[in-house]
Design a protein around this motif. Sequence first.
Motif, short mmCIF file in Angstrom:
data_model
loop_
_atom_site.label_atom_id
_atom_site.label_comp_id
_atom_site.label_asym_id
_atom_site.label_seq_id
_atom_site.Cartn_x
_atom_site.Cartn_y
_atom_site.Cartn_z
N UNK A 1 5.83 7.21 5.77
CA UNK A 1 5.60 8.18 4.72
C UNK A 1 5.63 7.59 3.31
N UNK A 2 6.00 6.31 3.18
CA UNK A 2 6.09 5.66 1.86
C UNK A 2 5.06 4.55 1.72
N UNK A 3 4.95 3.70 2.71
CA UNK A 3 3.96 2.63 2.64
C UNK A 3 4.45 1.36 3.30
N UNK A 4 3.62 0.33 3.25
CA UNK A 4 3.89 -0.94 3.89
C UNK A 4 3.60 -2.07 2.91
N UNK B 1 0.84 -1.20 0.00
CA UNK B 1 0.00 0.00 0.00
C UNK B 1 0.88 1.25 0.00
N UNK B 2 0.26 2.37 -0.26
CA UNK B 2 0.96 3.66 -0.29
C UNK B 2 0.55 4.52 0.89
N UNK B 3 0.37 3.87 2.04
CA UNK B 3 -0.11 4.57 3.23
C UNK B 3 0.98 5.25 4.02
N UNK B 4 0.68 5.53 5.27
CA UNK B 4 1.59 6.30 6.11
C UNK B 4 2.75 5.47 6.65
N UNK B 5 2.66 4.13 6.56
CA UNK B 5 3.73 3.28 7.05
C UNK B 5 3.59 2.97 8.54
N UNK B 6 4.49 2.13 9.02
CA UNK B 6 4.48 1.69 10.42
C UNK B 6 5.83 2.02 11.02
N UNK B 7 5.83 2.70 12.16
CA UNK B 7 7.10 3.03 12.80
C UNK B 7 7.68 1.81 13.51
N UNK B 8 8.91 1.95 13.97
CA UNK B 8 9.63 0.81 14.55
C UNK B 8 8.96 0.28 15.81
N UNK C 1 5.81 -1.54 14.89
CA UNK C 1 6.12 -2.76 14.15
C UNK C 1 6.49 -3.92 15.04
N UNK C 2 7.09 -3.64 16.22
CA UNK C 2 7.46 -4.71 17.14
C UNK C 2 6.26 -5.31 17.86
N UNK C 3 5.14 -4.58 17.88
CA UNK C 3 3.94 -5.03 18.62
C UNK C 3 2.77 -5.35 17.73
N UNK C 4 2.97 -5.27 16.40
CA UNK C 4 1.83 -5.31 15.50
C UNK C 4 1.13 -6.66 15.52
N UNK C 5 1.83 -7.75 15.83
CA UNK C 5 1.21 -9.08 15.89
C UNK C 5 0.87 -9.48 17.33
N UNK C 6 0.96 -8.53 18.26
CA UNK C 6 0.61 -8.80 19.65
C UNK C 6 -0.90 -8.63 19.84
N UNK C 7 -1.58 -9.63 20.43
CA UNK C 7 -3.04 -9.52 20.63
C UNK C 7 -3.42 -8.27 21.42
#
Length: 574
Positions: free
Chosen positions: A558-561, A508-515, A518-524
């Motif tokens: 700022x670029x995407x994910x 995607x061309x969205x706002x992106x995910x910061x660091x 990103x470390x917690x994105x798969x945490x319930x």
Amino acid sequence: MKKIKQRHEHSIFKVRILILIYSLLCILTVLFSRNFFRETLDNGSIPERLNLIVFFTIPAMLMIVLGISVFHLLADFISRRPGSKFNVRLIVYFSVIVLFSLMPITLMTTTALNEIIRFWHNIDAPAANTAANSFVADNYSLHMERFENIIRQNDLNNKDITAVQVFRLTDDGIWNEISFTGDEIFKLPFPPSLENGFTSREMPRDQGTIRFVQRLPQNTIRLISYNLVPYFDSGRAALENQINRLETLNELRNNIQPLLVYFYIVFCLPTLLMTAIIAISFTRRITHPIVELTSAIQRVAEGDFSIQILTRRDDELGILIRSFNSMVQDLEKSRTALLRNEKISIWQNIAQQLAHEIKNPLTPIKLSAERVLRRWQNDPDSLGEILESSMMAIIQETESLSTLLNEFRTLSKPMEPANSLSLPANNLKEPIEEVINAYSSSYPKVKFDIERIQADMLVKIDKHRISQIFTNIVINAIDAMNGRGTIEVRTDLVKKREVSYCRISIKDSGKGINTEEGQLIFTPYFTTKKSGTGLGLPIIERIVNEHGGAIWFDSAEGIGTTFYIDLPSSKEGT
């Protein structure tokens, strides 16, 4: 798992091609050097300008190739690329060894050439030429005098007279032979001259002989042939040839210095240039695996256990790289086991958080019910004033509770193992297109690019799960782009340890995910959305892992994910 394929950066030609070119260059050098020396020694001069241009083309092209290689090498050194210092150091060592090897040969060759030049300067070619011509002329004059004495004495029976031939002129004006004595090889069909005296010698007619014509009465001519020594003409020709060679040497002596320079540039310089180019290529070939291995070790030290280096080498470096890959795989297994233990602890926290999340909607439900009950007991006629708002609050909280429980049930529901024979094989394209069609009409400012989805890609997972995975990621992508942008989907077939996987990438061309996120994105229960539950991506991860796959992402703010999903490919589709 990310794989790095070894490649030789800034290599214009492969080493095998360079060796082939080097072999061809050596063959051409041998062939052309023969012609070069032959023409030079025959003419004693520098080759023509056209030949110079043709011969200098090869060194010029090799110097361009070497210049490009050196430029890239210096650029790597200046920019401090990994391995650049090691490359430069190896090339310097190699150059020093080559120079030390060439120095004795160069000194010996230079000394030998100087001695040859000095010897040539002592040769007096003009004097030798004058002496040789004088000797030939004196010898020929001696035979002429002897022949003249024989004729004056009319001694036709002399042993040096090889043939006597008499011709008579007929009424038709034709000279016919009327008598002949002597050796048949000296016989002529007609008189060589009609004047008294010696005839001019013509080769090969007068080879080894001198002829004299006598005019007799009655239109008669006598032709007398005198025998020269057998080696006179051949010796004279050999002597003239040697004189010409001496003159060539004399010319060559004046051009020896430019000829040596020309010879070095044409024949020696290409060999040295090819040696340097091959040295740079070999150096990169040796150091590049070490650089890749160093980079991979650094990434493992930073926590990336998904790295693997692809190599076809069978030497010690290949064994080292395969050992590194095996070590990283073992580390990945150990980390997976640790993560499982961590997830057990997480699930305990989830249970406590779930109880808290369930308790929160129960409080407004209880309060709304108590409010309705009190109004019913105290003022039943005015119950309608609060009934609708209280019931709507109860319904809303109940729906939230139901959504929470459904997601939790999905997350905790056991699934079939990925290697089960009962897993279905489904085409990826159909469920992905269904999801795209559902959201493309609702979000007209979102462009969906699905041209790179292969139509014959089959995966071992049911259609509902595919839709569930893809729907969740598409919704997150649309939210990240605020309903405006591009979502690109593509599929590729990859292999890991002889197992085929379908790799799905959703960019995607969205706002992106910061660091930190990103470390917690798969945490319930971790979410950045106000209305999110934080269970969507953990559920997807669970589904993918239970089916023997893997999920990860690359993102830049700022670029995407881009999310990557590897699912086992069906045997029908491989």
